[in-house]
Scaffold this motif. Structure first.
Motif, PDB file in Angstrom:
ATOM      1  N   GLY A  86       0.976  -1.105  -0.114  1.00  0.00           N
ATOM      2  CA  GLY A  86       0.038  -0.166  -0.060  1.00  0.00           C
ATOM      3  C   GLY A  86       0.724   0.629  -0.122  1.00  0.00           C
ATOM      4  O   GLY A  86       1.613   1.564  -0.984  1.00  0.00           O
ATOM      5  N   SER A  87       0.456   2.722   0.919  1.00  0.00           N
ATOM      6  CA  SER A  87       1.137   3.459   0.314  1.00  0.00           C
ATOM      7  C   SER A  87       2.886   3.647   1.195  1.00  0.00           C
ATOM      8  O   SER A  87       3.870   4.379   1.510  1.00  0.00           O
ATOM      9  CB  SER A  87       0.427   3.901   2.230  1.00  0.00           C
ATOM     10  OG  SER A  87       0.910   3.737   3.510  1.00  0.00           O
ATOM     11  N   GLY A  88       3.826   2.173   2.033  1.00  0.00           N
ATOM     12  CA  GLY A  88       4.327   1.729   2.699  1.00  0.00           C
ATOM     13  C   GLY A  88       4.607   2.226   3.746  1.00  0.00           C
ATOM     14  O   GLY A  88       5.770   1.827   4.971  1.00  0.00           O
ATOM     15  N   VAL A 104       5.365  -6.865  -0.667  1.00  0.00           N
ATOM     16  CA  VAL A 104       5.419  -7.284  -1.556  1.00  0.00           C
ATOM     17  C   VAL A 104       3.655  -6.644  -2.553  1.00  0.00           C
ATOM     18  O   VAL A 104       3.377  -6.338  -1.222  1.00  0.00           O
ATOM     19  CB  VAL A 104       5.032  -8.674  -1.927  1.00  0.00           C
ATOM     20  CG1 VAL A 104       4.709  -9.358  -3.043  1.00  0.00           C
ATOM     21  CG2 VAL A 104       6.095 -10.041  -1.625  1.00  0.00           C
ATOM     22  N   GLU A 105       4.063  -6.125  -3.440  1.00  0.00           N
ATOM     23  CA  GLU A 105       2.536  -4.907  -3.548  1.00  0.00           C
ATOM     24  C   GLU A 105       2.267  -5.281  -5.023  1.00  0.00           C
ATOM     25  O   GLU A 105       3.208  -5.737  -5.779  1.00  0.00           O
ATOM     26  CB  GLU A 105       2.819  -3.792  -3.538  1.00  0.00           C
ATOM     27  CG  GLU A 105       1.844  -2.339  -4.079  1.00  0.00           C
ATOM     28  CD  GLU A 105       0.755  -2.670  -3.241  1.00  0.00           C
ATOM     29  OE1 GLU A 105       0.431  -2.802  -2.526  1.00  0.00           O
ATOM     30  OE2 GLU A 105      -0.662  -3.064  -5.048  1.00  0.00           O
ATOM     31  N   ARG A 106       0.497  -6.018  -5.416  1.00  0.00           N
ATOM     32  CA  ARG A 106       0.732  -6.215  -6.857  1.00  0.00           C
ATOM     33  C   ARG A 106       0.316  -5.686  -7.789  1.00  0.00           C
ATOM     34  O   ARG A 106       0.280  -4.955  -8.530  1.00  0.00           O
ATOM     35  CB  ARG A 106      -0.813  -7.044  -6.493  1.00  0.00           C
ATOM     36  CG  ARG A 106      -2.294  -6.431  -5.965  1.00  0.00           C
ATOM     37  CD  ARG A 106      -2.919  -7.514  -6.047  1.00  0.00           C
ATOM     38  NE  ARG A 106      -3.905  -7.424  -7.771  1.00  0.00           N
ATOM     39  CZ  ARG A 106      -4.499  -7.448  -7.907  1.00  0.00           C
ATOM     40  NH1 ARG A 106      -5.734  -5.981  -7.392  1.00  0.00           N
ATOM     41  NH2 ARG A 106      -5.304  -7.336  -9.024  1.00  0.00           N
ATOM     42  N   LEU A 205      -7.422  -9.315  -0.808  1.00  0.00           N
ATOM     43  CA  LEU A 205      -6.171  -9.813  -1.457  1.00  0.00           C
ATOM     44  C   LEU A 205      -6.814 -10.687  -2.553  1.00  0.00           C
ATOM     45  O   LEU A 205      -7.189 -11.891  -2.447  1.00  0.00           O
ATOM     46  CB  LEU A 205      -5.642 -11.163   0.055  1.00  0.00           C
ATOM     47  CG  LEU A 205      -4.276 -11.630  -0.141  1.00  0.00           C
ATOM     48  CD1 LEU A 205      -2.935 -10.377  -0.607  1.00  0.00           C
ATOM     49  CD2 LEU A 205      -4.037 -12.805   0.371  1.00  0.00           C
ATOM     50  N   ILE A 206      -5.806 -10.378  -3.432  1.00  0.00           N
ATOM     51  CA  ILE A 206      -6.938 -10.615  -4.849  1.00  0.00           C
ATOM     52  C   ILE A 206      -4.980 -11.402  -5.718  1.00  0.00           C
ATOM     53  O   ILE A 206      -4.224 -10.851  -5.449  1.00  0.00           O
ATOM     54  CB  ILE A 206      -6.728  -9.671  -5.378  1.00  0.00           C
ATOM     55  CG1 ILE A 206      -8.231  -8.952  -5.237  1.00  0.00           C
ATOM     56  CG2 ILE A 206      -6.476  -9.889  -6.863  1.00  0.00           C
ATOM     57  CD1 ILE A 206      -8.566  -7.813  -5.943  1.00  0.00           C
ATOM     58  N   GLY A 207      -5.500 -12.859  -6.011  1.00  0.00           N
ATOM     59  CA  GLY A 207      -4.103 -13.431  -6.317  1.00  0.00           C
ATOM     60  C   GLY A 207      -4.418 -15.042  -6.185  1.00  0.00           C
ATOM     61  O   GLY A 207      -5.280 -14.961  -6.156  1.00  0.00           O
TER      62      GLY A 207
HETATM   63  N1  SAH Z   1      -0.190  -2.202   4.790  1.00  0.00           N
HETATM   64  C1  SAH Z   1       0.026  -0.871   3.649  1.00  0.00           C
HETATM   65  C2  SAH Z   1      -1.866  -0.916   3.286  1.00  0.00           C
HETATM   66  C3  SAH Z   1      -2.013  -2.306   2.723  1.00  0.00           C
HETATM   67  S1  SAH Z   1      -3.953  -2.119   1.791  1.00  0.00           S
HETATM   68  C4  SAH Z   1      -0.089   0.752   4.606  1.00  0.00           C
HETATM   69  O1  SAH Z   1       0.582   0.539   5.035  1.00  0.00           O
HETATM   70  O2  SAH Z   1      -0.505   1.719   2.987  1.00  0.00           O
HETATM   71  C5  SAH Z   1      -3.489  -3.756   0.937  1.00  0.00           C
HETATM   72  C6  SAH Z   1      -3.068  -3.205  -0.459  1.00  0.00           C
HETATM   73  O3  SAH Z   1      -2.964  -5.169  -0.586  1.00  0.00           O
HETATM   74  C7  SAH Z   1      -2.930  -3.113  -1.447  1.00  0.00           C
HETATM   75  O4  SAH Z   1      -2.289  -2.429  -1.728  1.00  0.00           O
HETATM   76  C8  SAH Z   1      -3.786  -3.699  -2.594  1.00  0.00           C
HETATM   77  O5  SAH Z   1      -3.038  -3.225  -3.697  1.00  0.00           O
HETATM   78  C9  SAH Z   1      -2.380  -5.038  -2.542  1.00  0.00           C
HETATM   79  N2  SAH Z   1      -2.967  -6.656  -3.123  1.00  0.00           N
HETATM   80  C10 SAH Z   1      -3.605  -7.147  -2.697  1.00  0.00           C
HETATM   81  N3  SAH Z   1      -3.280  -8.402  -3.088  1.00  0.00           N
HETATM   82  C11 SAH Z   1      -2.597  -8.894  -3.029  1.00  0.00           C
HETATM   83  C12 SAH Z   1      -1.374  -9.346  -3.578  1.00  0.00           C
HETATM   84  N4  SAH Z   1      -1.851 -11.142  -3.534  1.00  0.00           N
HETATM   85  N5  SAH Z   1      -0.223  -9.319  -3.127  1.00  0.00           N
HETATM   86  C13 SAH Z   1       0.148  -8.381  -2.801  1.00  0.00           C
HETATM   87  N6  SAH Z   1      -0.734  -6.712  -2.690  1.00  0.00           N
HETATM   88  C14 SAH Z   1      -1.777  -7.499  -2.800  1.00  0.00           C
END
Ligand code: SAH
Length: 216
Positions: A86-88, A104-106, A205-207
């Motif tokens: 997400g934002s990091g 890991v971010e998609r 969570l998409i994947g």
């Molecule tokens: N931890 C983040 C908030 C995350 S929101 C923060 O502190 O800002 C959830 C994130 O999960 C989103 O950015 C979404 O794109 C990502 N996400 C969803 N499915 C994912 C996957 N299979 N692999 C990696 N990232 C995924």
């Protein structure tokens, strides 16, 4: 706006809500959440709720970040995996506490968003990877702790497999829109223990070991 004061108030509020892990509290007292929030929501940077990010995603509520990271019983020497950069922000909090963080971010746009902010703040121990986090990040396994910041139907087998002995994983598990935090740990005999914690609402969570992509 006096962000330092707001940050101290946020941490006091976390303590009132029962967060006791001193490493987590100290890290959240340090990481400037305002850097990770979109500019048009700066005034809400320390509001205890989720906030919007690009690509229809959200930056998690501070209390939930604190609760999840506390459950992992983090120690300084840990190598930690986060799924859903997400934002990091949560990655920065982790980077403040442990030696090495892989996240890991998609969504490519969010990898860039997070990387820009983590670099600006000098978190050289946080590596952001583009990919399907339901498969984990095997290159840097095993992990002493794994945190998943998006909700899935089950805990992905790939993630369990990348946990070290005594490693702990926390993830929202449930339906597409409503989940409960689930804590999983790997025992010495190789088996897993698990415990269901509080109800939460995370983006999906998409994947390949999560939900199917609604955009396709
Ligand atoms: N931890 C983040 C908030 C995350 S929101 C923060 O502190 O800002 C959830 C994130 O999960 C989103 O950015 C979404 O794109 C990502 N996400 C969803 N499915 C994912 C996957 N299979 N692999 C990696 N990232 C995924």
């Amino acid at each position: 706006m006096d962000f330092e004061k707001l940050r101290a108030e946020m941490v006091a509020d976390l303590q009132e809500r029962g967060i006791e892990d001193t490493a987590v509290l100290q890290a959240m007292r340090t990481v400037p959440r305002e850097v990770f929030v979109q500019e048009d929501h700066l005034e809400y940077a320390y509001y205890n709720g989720a906030l919007p990010l690009p690509a229809q995603q959200t930056i998690s509520q501070p209390y939930v970040v604190a609760l999840m990271l506390s459950a992992l019983k983090l120690q300084p020497q840990f190598n930690v995996l986060e799924i859903g950069t997400g934002s990091g922000y949560a990655a920065a909090v982790l980077g403040q506490i442990v030696q090495q963080v892989h996240t890991v971010e998609r969504k490519e746009a969010l990898v860039a968003y997070a990387n820009a902010r983590l670099q600006q703040l000098g978190y050289t121990n946080v590596q952001v990877h583009l990919g399907d986090g339901t498969l984990g990040w095997p290159e840097a396994a095993p992990y002493e702790a794994i945190v998943v910041a998006a909700g899935g139907p089950t805990v992905p087998v790939s993630l369990r497999d990348q946990l070290g002995v005594n490693g702990r994983l926390i993830m929202p598990v449930g339906s597409y829109k409503k989940q409960k935090l689930q804590l999983v740990w790997r025992k010495k005999d190789g088996r897993f223990g698990q415990k269901t914690l509080t109800p939460v609402r995370f983006v999906p969570l998409i994947g390949s070991e999560g939900w199917a992509d609604a955009d396709q």
